[in-house]
Design a protein around this motif. Structure first.
Motif, PDB file in Angstrom:
ATOM      1  N   UNK A  17      60.451  44.825  93.031  1.00 24.33           N
ATOM      2  CA  UNK A  17      60.624  43.589  93.772  1.00 24.33           C
ATOM      3  C   UNK A  17      61.873  42.813  93.387  1.00 24.33           C
ATOM      4  N   UNK A  18      62.314  42.922  92.130  1.00 25.51           N
ATOM      5  CA  UNK A  18      63.308  41.990  91.618  1.00 25.51           C
ATOM      6  C   UNK A  18      64.621  42.613  91.164  1.00 25.51           C
ATOM      7  N   UNK A  19      64.613  43.863  90.727  1.00 27.26           N
ATOM      8  CA  UNK A  19      65.869  44.473  90.264  1.00 27.26           C
ATOM      9  C   UNK A  19      66.787  44.749  91.440  1.00 27.26           C
ATOM     10  N   UNK A  20      68.061  44.764  91.170  1.00 32.91           N
ATOM     11  CA  UNK A  20      69.029  45.078  92.241  1.00 32.91           C
ATOM     12  C   UNK A  20      68.836  46.513  92.725  1.00 32.91           C
ATOM     13  N   UNK A  21      68.842  46.710  94.027  1.00 30.50           N
ATOM     14  CA  UNK A  21      68.773  48.081  94.551  1.00 30.50           C
ATOM     15  C   UNK A  21      69.921  48.914  93.984  1.00 30.50           C
ATOM     16  N   UNK A  22      69.626  50.105  93.598  1.00 31.39           N
ATOM     17  CA  UNK A  22      70.664  50.975  93.061  1.00 31.39           C
ATOM     18  C   UNK A  22      70.956  50.773  91.592  1.00 31.39           C
ATOM     19  N   UNK A  23      70.128  49.993  90.896  1.00 32.58           N
ATOM     20  CA  UNK A  23      70.335  49.809  89.456  1.00 32.58           C
ATOM     21  C   UNK A  23      70.299  51.165  88.755  1.00 32.58           C
ATOM     22  N   UNK A  24      71.301  51.418  87.900  1.00 34.70           N
ATOM     23  CA  UNK A  24      71.464  52.751  87.310  1.00 34.70           C
ATOM     24  C   UNK A  24      71.330  52.763  85.785  1.00 34.70           C
ATOM     25  N   UNK A  25      71.567  51.616  85.139  1.00 35.46           N
ATOM     26  CA  UNK A  25      71.623  51.604  83.677  1.00 35.46           C
ATOM     27  C   UNK A  25      70.488  50.747  83.119  1.00 35.46           C
ATOM     28  N   UNK A  26      69.649  51.372  82.303  1.00 37.11           N
ATOM     29  CA  UNK A  26      68.486  50.692  81.741  1.00 37.11           C
ATOM     30  C   UNK A  26      68.625  50.598  80.227  1.00 37.11           C
ATOM     31  N   UNK A  27      68.258  49.436  79.694  1.00 39.78           N
ATOM     32  CA  UNK A  27      68.225  49.220  78.249  1.00 39.78           C
ATOM     33  C   UNK A  27      66.808  48.817  77.880  1.00 39.78           C
ATOM     34  N   UNK A  28      66.236  49.451  76.848  1.00 39.71           N
ATOM     35  CA  UNK A  28      64.875  49.118  76.432  1.00 39.71           C
ATOM     36  C   UNK A  28      64.841  48.846  74.936  1.00 39.71           C
ATOM     37  N   UNK A  29      64.155  47.772  74.563  1.00 42.09           N
ATOM     38  CA  UNK A  29      63.927  47.440  73.163  1.00 42.09           C
ATOM     39  C   UNK A  29      62.529  47.908  72.798  1.00 42.09           C
ATOM     40  N   UNK A  30      62.451  48.827  71.827  1.00 41.95           N
ATOM     41  CA  UNK A  30      61.187  49.392  71.406  1.00 41.95           C
ATOM     42  C   UNK A  30      61.041  50.831  71.874  1.00 41.95           C
ATOM     43  N   UNK A  31      60.241  51.595  71.129  1.00 40.63           N
ATOM     44  CA  UNK A  31      59.976  52.992  71.497  1.00 40.63           C
ATOM     45  C   UNK A  31      58.494  53.323  71.365  1.00 40.63           C
ATOM     46  N   UNK A  32      57.661  52.286  71.277  1.00 39.74           N
ATOM     47  CA  UNK A  32      56.228  52.496  71.131  1.00 39.74           C
ATOM     48  C   UNK A  32      55.547  52.825  72.442  1.00 39.74           C
ATOM     49  N   UNK A  33      54.221  52.748  72.424  1.00 40.26           N
ATOM     50  CA  UNK A  33      53.418  53.103  73.598  1.00 40.26           C
ATOM     51  C   UNK A  33      53.837  52.310  74.814  1.00 40.26           C
ATOM     52  N   UNK A  34      53.984  50.997  74.666  1.00 42.43           N
ATOM     53  CA  UNK A  34      54.301  50.176  75.829  1.00 42.43           C
ATOM     54  C   UNK A  34      55.736  50.387  76.310  1.00 42.43           C
TER      55      UNK A  34
END
Length: 323
Positions: A126-143
């Motif tokens: 609903x909210x991210x720009x269409x065509x978003x290509x680069x993702x950054x995530x903090x954490x590597x656990x289950x969630x």
């Protein structure tokens, strides 16, 4: 007394055998719609610290028109890690609203994981720009893993993932989950990783700000998962004043989410966006934040789906429960 009454128990193995990505997305989207229409109620939240070092909470609600009533008793026990166990623990109970009798007790860990991932995926759609290509995530656990899984499911254009860990060390297990889907690499400079990303997901215990506010570039969308208790935060001070803020529930977000730090900042509920996405005009330069605190209705709609499916398939354990 009714001596033929039974209580259905669904353990971890049964729950995981019945959960599918598509079904959970459908159930969670339905929860947002019930919440939007006011047909599903979210009762006042209980969230308390324990002397054992854990945090215990109860999320409850109902949908009167569908005879759906129940609660999730859940929390976070960090000492479980030393025993090789998952610190997040959850149990869900469905109750007959006509009699108050319990119908089903369900292991809630996998449900919590999946429904939170699904909510995050719906927020991205609903909210991210269409065509978003680069993702950054903090954490590597289950969630963190489930958030990335749903992100890749909902945003096919994602081509690269950069992840950050509290120990500042690479996580080979995390990388192996997604290396066949896109480029993935470990980052150590939080601000640099955030500034180079279209989407940022924060899925940590919420111990403090993870990056600087000025690292977030125009057009970025952020899904924030870790602030779910008073005193927790992942976003830096001054961040919410410069974004378009979306929440699952206004009252709850201002109690325990990122919004607790700036309760006067205007926000919109995601259910309204999902119902009428054409009414949300996202300018390319807008920074958007989805403050995710988790709705009791999400747990209940998923639990109801599992209960009906298990009952029909004769799965689970039935215990005599006369009354």
């Amino acid at each position: 007394m009714r001596s033929d009454a039974q209580l259905l128990l669904l353990d971890k193995d049964v729950v995981e055998s019945l959960l599918t990505t598509g079904d959970v997305l459908t159930a969670v989207e339905r929860a947002f719609e019930l919440h939007r229409l006011g047909e599903g109620r979210v009762f006042p939240l209980i969230r308390e610290s324990l002397r054992t070092g854990g945090v215990f909470g109860i999320k409850a609600g109902d949908v009167q028109s569908e005879s759906l009533l129940g609660f999730k008793a859940a929390g976070f026990w960090p000492s479980n890690r030393s025993q090789g166990s998952e610190p997040h623990q959850a149990t869900i109970m469905l109750i007959d609203p006509a009699t108050g009798r319990p119908l089903c007790v369900i292991d809630g860990n996998a449900i919590t994981t999946m429904r939170t991932g699904a909510a995050g995926g719906l927020g991205l759609r609903a909210l991210a720009r269409p065509g978003s290509r680069r993702l950054c995530v903090f954490g590597t656990g289950v969630q963190a893993r489930i958030q990335v899984m749903f992100a890749l499911h909902m945003i096919p254009a994602i081509a690269s993932i950069r992840y950050l860990t509290a120990a500042r060390a690479a996580d080979a297990g995390f990388e192996s989950c997604f290396s066949d889907r896109c480029e993935i690499s470990h980052a150590t400079d939080a601000n640099e990783a955030v500034s180079a990303s279209d989407i940022v997901i924060t899925a940590t215990p919420g111990g403090g700000a993870l990056f600087s506010a000025d690292a977030v570039q125009p057009g970025t969308h952020l899904n924030c998962v870790g602030a779910d208790t008073k005193g927790k935060r992942e976003l830096p001070e001054g961040m919410l004043e410069r974004v378009r803020l979306f929440v699952d529930d206004r009252v709850q977000a201002r109690q325990i989410g990122e919004a607790q730090w700036t309760p006067d900042v205007a926000c919109a509920e995601l259910g309204d966006v999902l119902a009428a996405p054409e009414k949300v005009s996202r300018r390319p330069e807008d920074i958007t934040v989805f403050d995710m605190t988790g709705l009791a209705l999400q747990d209940l709609t998923v639990a109801q789906m599992l209960y009906e499916r298990a009952d029909k398939s004769n799965l689970g354990t039935r215990v005599p429960w006369p009354w």
